[in-house]
Scaffold this motif. Structure first.
Motif, short mmCIF file in Angstrom:
data_model
loop_
_atom_site.label_atom_id
_atom_site.label_comp_id
_atom_site.label_asym_id
_atom_site.label_seq_id
_atom_site.Cartn_x
_atom_site.Cartn_y
_atom_site.Cartn_z
N THR A 1 3.42 -16.98 -5.87
CA THR A 1 4.06 -16.92 -4.56
C THR A 1 4.59 -15.52 -4.32
N TYR A 2 4.27 -14.97 -3.15
CA TYR A 2 4.73 -13.65 -2.73
C TYR A 2 5.65 -13.85 -1.52
N THR A 3 6.76 -13.09 -1.48
CA THR A 3 7.67 -13.17 -0.34
C THR A 3 8.09 -11.77 0.09
N ALA A 4 7.99 -11.50 1.38
CA ALA A 4 8.48 -10.26 1.97
C ALA A 4 9.65 -10.62 2.88
N LEU A 5 10.78 -9.97 2.64
CA LEU A 5 12.01 -10.27 3.37
C LEU A 5 12.42 -9.12 4.28
N GLY A 6 11.70 -8.92 5.35
CA GLY A 6 12.09 -7.92 6.33
C GLY A 6 11.93 -6.49 5.89
N TYR B 1 3.43 -11.87 17.29
CA TYR B 1 4.61 -12.07 16.45
C TYR B 1 4.26 -11.58 15.05
N ASN B 2 5.20 -10.86 14.41
CA ASN B 2 4.99 -10.34 13.06
C ASN B 2 6.13 -10.77 12.16
N GLY B 3 5.82 -11.02 10.91
CA GLY B 3 6.85 -11.37 9.95
C GLY B 3 6.61 -10.72 8.62
N GLY B 4 7.71 -10.36 7.96
CA GLY B 4 7.62 -9.81 6.63
C GLY B 4 8.02 -8.36 6.51
N THR C 1 11.63 -5.42 2.49
CA THR C 1 11.17 -5.25 1.11
C THR C 1 9.97 -4.32 1.07
N THR C 2 9.65 -3.82 -0.09
CA THR C 2 8.53 -2.89 -0.22
C THR C 2 7.19 -3.59 -0.40
N LEU C 3 7.19 -4.91 -0.65
CA LEU C 3 5.95 -5.64 -0.79
C LEU C 3 5.14 -5.55 0.50
N SER C 4 3.87 -5.22 0.39
CA SER C 4 3.02 -5.11 1.57
C SER C 4 2.41 -6.47 1.89
N LEU C 5 3.20 -7.29 2.59
CA LEU C 5 2.79 -8.63 3.00
C LEU C 5 3.21 -8.83 4.45
N HIS C 6 2.26 -9.20 5.29
CA HIS C 6 2.53 -9.40 6.71
C HIS C 6 1.89 -10.69 7.19
N GLY C 7 2.62 -11.44 7.97
CA GLY C 7 2.07 -12.58 8.69
C GLY C 7 2.04 -12.22 10.16
N LYS C 8 0.92 -12.45 10.82
CA LYS C 8 0.78 -12.06 12.23
C LYS C 8 0.18 -13.22 13.03
N TYR C 9 0.86 -13.60 14.09
CA TYR C 9 0.41 -14.67 14.98
C TYR C 9 0.22 -14.07 16.36
N PHE C 10 -0.88 -14.41 17.02
CA PHE C 10 -1.09 -13.88 18.37
C PHE C 10 -1.61 -14.95 19.31
#
Length: 101
Positions: free
Chosen positions: A19-24, A50-53, A26-35
């Motif tokens: 499990t990977y988590t990006a909290l706003g 909309y973007n998250g992470g 963080t340096t982890l390169s993880l993005h969720g994108k909804y359009f």
């Protein structure tokens, strides 16, 4: 109307079943994108995204459950912010299955 979701994960050592988590911020390169794209007469007339992470107040969690010869499978969730705005949406119980090379 057309809707879509993309997930971008970049890790130097390669993705693993975890499990990977990006909290706003963080340096982890993880993005969720909804359009959401509006269509009129076969042409895109507007896009809302909309973007998250990667931005403050957002997070995105990606769980990779399995890798096989057929691809990768897992789940995702998060809090995404409206691009250029102050609204948020919550994504829950997302699942994916995709080929990879």
């Amino acid at each position: 109307m057309i809707t879509g979701f993309s997930i971008d994960l970049t890790v130097p050592s390669g993705a693993e079943e975890t499990t990977y988590t990006a909290l706003g911020t963080t340096t982890l390169s993880l993005h969720g994108k909804y359009f959401i794209q509006e269509i009129k007469d076969g042409k895109i007339t507007g896009t809302i995204g909309y973007n998250g992470g990667k931005s403050a107040g957002t997070y995105f969690t990606l769980t990779i459950n399995s890798f096989s010869q057929w691809g990768v499978k897992g789940a995702f969730s998060g809090r995404l912010s409206l691009v250029g705005g102050n609204d948020f949406i919550n994504v829950t119980d997302g699942i994916f299955s995709a080929p990879y090379n």
